[in-house]
Design an enzyme around this catalytic site. Structure first.
Site, mmCIF file in Angstrom:
data_model
loop_
_atom_site.group_PDB
_atom_site.id
_atom_site.type_symbol
_atom_site.label_atom_id
_atom_site.label_comp_id
_atom_site.label_asym_id
_atom_site.label_seq_id
_atom_site.Cartn_x
_atom_site.Cartn_y
_atom_site.Cartn_z
ATOM 1 N N PHE A 173 0.033 8.055 -9.069
ATOM 2 C CA PHE A 173 -0.927 8.168 -7.980
ATOM 3 C C PHE A 173 -1.703 6.854 -7.819
ATOM 4 O O PHE A 173 -1.847 6.332 -6.711
ATOM 5 C CB PHE A 173 -1.883 9.339 -8.249
ATOM 6 C CG PHE A 173 -3.073 9.394 -7.348
ATOM 7 C CD1 PHE A 173 -2.941 9.721 -6.005
ATOM 8 C CD2 PHE A 173 -4.338 9.116 -7.834
ATOM 9 C CE1 PHE A 173 -4.038 9.776 -5.173
ATOM 10 C CE2 PHE A 173 -5.438 9.168 -7.013
ATOM 11 C CZ PHE A 173 -5.296 9.490 -5.676
ATOM 12 N N HIS A 174 -2.180 6.303 -8.917
ATOM 13 C CA HIS A 174 -2.922 5.042 -8.895
ATOM 14 C C HIS A 174 -2.076 3.925 -8.281
ATOM 15 O O HIS A 174 -2.550 3.181 -7.404
ATOM 16 C CB HIS A 174 -3.363 4.680 -10.316
ATOM 17 C CG HIS A 174 -3.821 3.270 -10.480
ATOM 18 N ND1 HIS A 174 -4.918 2.760 -9.835
ATOM 19 C CD2 HIS A 174 -3.306 2.252 -11.222
ATOM 20 C CE1 HIS A 174 -5.071 1.484 -10.174
ATOM 21 N NE2 HIS A 174 -4.107 1.157 -11.008
#
Length: 187
Positions: free
Chosen positions: A28-29
């Site tokens: 996600f990051h």
């Protein structure tokens, strides 16, 4: 922040939930970095300080356009066998709001000494005389273990969820979906 998507970890006999959450959150990051997005926030519905856990659900918050743009990327490659995901859902009108932020602590006196020695051109012994063991702090917040892309080192991303409020506070989010002032819906 009128929409959300829940990504829930499936039970897995080979991988414990914290390991899977770390892998999911790392992906996600990296997706937020690639998109240069500052309009997507996160929360963790299963977050608990006792027992200390992030839970097994990552909730993404944002506008329909921002979440659609994120989900059009192929950032979940390798995770699809380990997750169940909802479709884009509207946030309930009765939702409260809270800040979900990163907290950083001085948790390792020896690391602080090495850093001081390097930055101040001191010997390690000189740095030890300046930084006592008492600077170390025991942290009771839940965390996600990640690997830094720049250094390759593993680190703990400590996360604190603030008090709930009836009204949202607008603002931006960092590349972890966290903010020091903006709120996400809590329900």
């Amino acid at each position: 922040m009128d929409y959300y998507i829940d990504i829930r970890l499936r039970p897995d006999p080979e991988f414990p939930p914290p390991l899977l959450m770390g892998a999911l959150f790392g992906k996600f990051h990296r997706a937020l970095v690639a998109l240069e997005a500052d309009d997507i926030g996160v929360s963790f519905p299963g977050y608990s300080q006792r027992p200390r856990t992030m839970g097994e659900t990552l909730r993404l918050h944002g506008s329909a356009a921002a979440l659609d743009k994120l989900m059009s990327q192929d950032w979940l490659t390798g995770m699809r066998d380990h997750i169940d995901m909802t479709t884009l859902e509207e946030v309930p009108g009765s939702a409260q709001h809270r800040i979900v932020r990163r907290r950083q602590f001085k948790t390792n006196a020896e690391r602080l000494r090495r850093r001081r020695a390097q930055r101040h051109n001191e010997t390690l012994e000189e740095a030890r005389s300046q930084i006592p063991d008492s600077v170390e702090r025991k942290v009771n917040l839940p965390f996600i273990t990640l690997r830094s892309l720049s250094t390759g080192e593993r680190f703990c991303l400590f996360i604190e969820q603030g008090e709930t409020h009836p009204e949202p506070v607008p603002g931006t989010f960092n590349r972890y979906g966290l903010s020091q002032g903006a709120t996400v819906p809590w329900f």
